[in-house]
Design a protein around this motif. Structure first.
Motif, PDB file in Angstrom:
ATOM      1  N   GLY A   7     -14.973  -1.921   2.085  1.00 57.40           N
ATOM      2  CA  GLY A   7     -14.945  -0.993   3.204  1.00 57.40           C
ATOM      3  C   GLY A   7     -13.592  -0.407   3.542  1.00 57.40           C
ATOM      4  O   GLY A   7     -13.488   0.461   4.402  1.00 57.40           O
ATOM      5  N   ALA A   8     -12.537  -0.843   2.888  1.00 60.10           N
ATOM      6  CA  ALA A   8     -11.189  -0.360   3.216  1.00 60.10           C
ATOM      7  C   ALA A   8     -10.881   0.943   2.483  1.00 60.10           C
ATOM      8  O   ALA A   8     -11.407   1.215   1.409  1.00 60.10           O
ATOM      9  CB  ALA A   8     -10.151  -1.411   2.833  1.00 60.10           C
ATOM     10  N   THR A   9     -10.032   1.738   3.098  1.00 63.46           N
ATOM     11  CA  THR A   9      -9.512   2.943   2.454  1.00 63.46           C
ATOM     12  C   THR A   9      -7.989   2.892   2.490  1.00 63.46           C
ATOM     13  O   THR A   9      -7.401   2.150   3.293  1.00 63.46           O
ATOM     14  CB  THR A   9      -9.978   4.227   3.171  1.00 63.46           C
ATOM     15  OG1 THR A   9      -9.393   4.257   4.489  1.00 63.46           O
ATOM     16  CG2 THR A   9     -11.500   4.305   3.270  1.00 63.46           C
ATOM     17  N   LEU A  44      -5.477   1.398   5.585  1.00 60.50           N
ATOM     18  CA  LEU A  44      -4.418   0.419   5.339  1.00 60.50           C
ATOM     19  C   LEU A  44      -3.054   0.969   5.734  1.00 60.50           C
ATOM     20  O   LEU A  44      -2.219   0.247   6.272  1.00 60.50           O
ATOM     21  CB  LEU A  44      -4.425  -0.012   3.872  1.00 60.50           C
ATOM     22  CG  LEU A  44      -5.647  -0.829   3.441  1.00 60.50           C
ATOM     23  CD1 LEU A  44      -5.596  -1.097   1.944  1.00 60.50           C
ATOM     24  CD2 LEU A  44      -5.740  -2.130   4.216  1.00 60.50           C
ATOM     25  N   ARG A  45      -2.812   2.230   5.493  1.00 60.17           N
ATOM     26  CA  ARG A  45      -1.525   2.836   5.874  1.00 60.17           C
ATOM     27  C   ARG A  45      -1.329   2.854   7.385  1.00 60.17           C
ATOM     28  O   ARG A  45      -0.197   2.876   7.865  1.00 60.17           O
ATOM     29  CB  ARG A  45      -1.428   4.261   5.324  1.00 60.17           C
ATOM     30  CG  ARG A  45      -1.182   4.309   3.846  1.00 60.17           C
ATOM     31  CD  ARG A  45      -0.954   5.739   3.369  1.00 60.17           C
ATOM     32  NE  ARG A  45      -1.056   5.801   1.938  1.00 60.17           N
ATOM     33  CZ  ARG A  45      -1.843   6.633   1.275  1.00 60.17           C
ATOM     34  NH1 ARG A  45      -2.601   7.497   1.914  1.00 60.17           N
ATOM     35  NH2 ARG A  45      -1.879   6.619  -0.039  1.00 60.17           N
ATOM     36  N   ARG A  46      -2.427   2.854   8.144  1.00 58.17           N
ATOM     37  CA  ARG A  46      -2.332   2.878   9.612  1.00 58.17           C
ATOM     38  C   ARG A  46      -2.100   1.494  10.214  1.00 58.17           C
ATOM     39  O   ARG A  46      -1.788   1.376  11.403  1.00 58.17           O
ATOM     40  CB  ARG A  46      -3.586   3.503  10.213  1.00 58.17           C
ATOM     41  CG  ARG A  46      -3.663   5.010  10.022  1.00 58.17           C
ATOM     42  CD  ARG A  46      -4.733   5.631  10.906  1.00 58.17           C
ATOM     43  NE  ARG A  46      -6.073   5.170  10.596  1.00 58.17           N
ATOM     44  CZ  ARG A  46      -6.942   5.808   9.819  1.00 58.17           C
ATOM     45  NH1 ARG A  46      -6.610   6.951   9.270  1.00 58.17           N
ATOM     46  NH2 ARG A  46      -8.150   5.319   9.619  1.00 58.17           N
ATOM     47  N   LEU A  70       4.209  -2.892   3.326  1.00 58.20           N
ATOM     48  CA  LEU A  70       3.419  -4.113   3.343  1.00 58.20           C
ATOM     49  C   LEU A  70       2.567  -4.172   4.598  1.00 58.20           C
ATOM     50  O   LEU A  70       3.034  -3.831   5.688  1.00 58.20           O
ATOM     51  CB  LEU A  70       4.336  -5.341   3.294  1.00 58.20           C
ATOM     52  CG  LEU A  70       5.233  -5.460   2.068  1.00 58.20           C
ATOM     53  CD1 LEU A  70       6.162  -6.660   2.216  1.00 58.20           C
ATOM     54  CD2 LEU A  70       4.417  -5.557   0.793  1.00 58.20           C
ATOM     55  N   VAL A  71       1.319  -4.609   4.434  1.00 59.73           N
ATOM     56  CA  VAL A  71       0.417  -4.833   5.565  1.00 59.73           C
ATOM     57  C   VAL A  71      -0.273  -6.178   5.352  1.00 59.73           C
ATOM     58  O   VAL A  71      -0.382  -6.664   4.227  1.00 59.73           O
ATOM     59  CB  VAL A  71      -0.626  -3.705   5.717  1.00 59.73           C
ATOM     60  CG1 VAL A  71       0.055  -2.372   5.983  1.00 59.73           C
ATOM     61  CG2 VAL A  71      -1.528  -3.615   4.505  1.00 59.73           C
ATOM     62  N   ALA A  72      -0.732  -6.766   6.438  1.00 57.51           N
ATOM     63  CA  ALA A  72      -1.427  -8.052   6.376  1.00 57.51           C
ATOM     64  C   ALA A  72      -2.904  -7.857   6.685  1.00 57.51           C
ATOM     65  O   ALA A  72      -3.262  -7.103   7.592  1.00 57.51           O
ATOM     66  CB  ALA A  72      -0.811  -9.033   7.369  1.00 57.51           C
ATOM     67  N   VAL A 101       0.843  -1.204   0.000  1.00 55.64           N
ATOM     68  CA  VAL A 101       0.000   0.000   0.000  1.00 55.64           C
ATOM     69  C   VAL A 101       0.873   1.248   0.000  1.00 55.64           C
ATOM     70  O   VAL A 101       2.015   1.242   0.460  1.00 55.64           O
ATOM     71  CB  VAL A 101      -0.958   0.023   1.211  1.00 55.64           C
ATOM     72  CG1 VAL A 101      -1.916  -1.144   1.161  1.00 55.64           C
ATOM     73  CG2 VAL A 101      -0.200   0.028   2.520  1.00 55.64           C
ATOM     74  N   GLY A 102       0.300   2.332  -0.512  1.00 50.03           N
ATOM     75  CA  GLY A 102       1.014   3.606  -0.559  1.00 50.03           C
ATOM     76  C   GLY A 102       2.077   3.608  -1.630  1.00 50.03           C
ATOM     77  O   GLY A 102       2.223   2.658  -2.393  1.00 50.03           O
ATOM     78  N   GLY A 103       2.808   4.673  -1.690  1.00 50.66           N
ATOM     79  CA  GLY A 103       3.893   4.768  -2.650  1.00 50.66           C
ATOM     80  C   GLY A 103       3.401   4.976  -4.063  1.00 50.66           C
ATOM     81  O   GLY A 103       2.204   5.094  -4.343  1.00 50.66           O
ATOM     82  N   PHE A 104       4.365   5.016  -4.959  1.00 52.59           N
ATOM     83  CA  PHE A 104       4.082   5.205  -6.377  1.00 52.59           C
ATOM     84  C   PHE A 104       4.992   4.284  -7.158  1.00 52.59           C
ATOM     85  O   PHE A 104       6.213   4.346  -7.000  1.00 52.59           O
ATOM     86  CB  PHE A 104       4.308   6.670  -6.782  1.00 52.59           C
ATOM     87  CG  PHE A 104       4.027   6.942  -8.226  1.00 52.59           C
ATOM     88  CD1 PHE A 104       2.732   6.937  -8.709  1.00 52.59           C
ATOM     89  CD2 PHE A 104       5.071   7.185  -9.108  1.00 52.59           C
ATOM     90  CE1 PHE A 104       2.475   7.179 -10.044  1.00 52.59           C
ATOM     91  CE2 PHE A 104       4.820   7.430 -10.446  1.00 52.59           C
ATOM     92  CZ  PHE A 104       3.518   7.425 -10.911  1.00 52.59           C
ATOM     93  N   LEU A 105       4.403   3.401  -7.959  1.00 54.21           N
ATOM     94  CA  LEU A 105       5.163   2.423  -8.738  1.00 54.21           C
ATOM     95  C   LEU A 105       6.085   1.587  -7.850  1.00 54.21           C
ATOM     96  O   LEU A 105       7.217   1.273  -8.220  1.00 54.21           O
ATOM     97  CB  LEU A 105       5.962   3.106  -9.851  1.00 54.21           C
ATOM     98  CG  LEU A 105       5.141   3.842 -10.901  1.00 54.21           C
ATOM     99  CD1 LEU A 105       6.058   4.559 -11.881  1.00 54.21           C
ATOM    100  CD2 LEU A 105       4.218   2.886 -11.637  1.00 54.21           C
ATOM    101  N   GLY A 106       5.609   1.267  -6.649  1.00 57.94           N
ATOM    102  CA  GLY A 106       6.380   0.422  -5.745  1.00 57.94           C
ATOM    103  C   GLY A 106       7.392   1.161  -4.896  1.00 57.94           C
ATOM    104  O   GLY A 106       7.981   0.591  -3.984  1.00 57.94           O
TER     105      GLY A 106
END
Length: 101
Positions: A86-88, A92-94, A67-69, A57-62
């Motif tokens: 329901g996810a935003t 996910l960044r949190r 990484l989150v689970a 999640v996040g970033g631009f072009l990797g």
């Protein structure tokens, strides 16, 4: 060592499943059709079931992504389209960052 019997598989039934290799790398969307990440990997538990999905999640072009689970059961997959209802991106960044060990 005890020998384990190999069972014959009905290849017609096996062929109706989804290939993990096609899912990994897929874009992940929320139910608002917003791109929220990429499916990086699937974690299989000792019991043989897919327990978790690892999302980038996040970033631009990797670059700058993390990484989150999430639980695999929280995803819906239809014809290889992966949705996390329901996810935003912000939620996910949190989440705690996942680290392969």
């Amino acid at each position: 060592m005890e020998r384990i019997a190999i069972l014959e598989v009905d290849v017609r039934v096996a062929g109706t499943g989804m290939r993990a290799s096609r899912l990994i790398g897929s874009d992940v969307y929320n139910d608002g059709d917003e791109h929220i990440g990429t499916l990086d990997d699937l974690m299989i538990g000792n019991d043989g079931t897919v327990g978790f999905a690892i999302l980038s999640v996040g970033g631009f072009l990797g670059i700058g992504s993390r990484l989150v689970a999430v639980t695999f059961d929280s995803l819906t997959i239809d014809d290889y389209r992966v949705v996390l209802p329901g996810a935003t991106r912000e939620e996910l960044r949190r989440l705690p960052e996942f680290d392969y060990r």
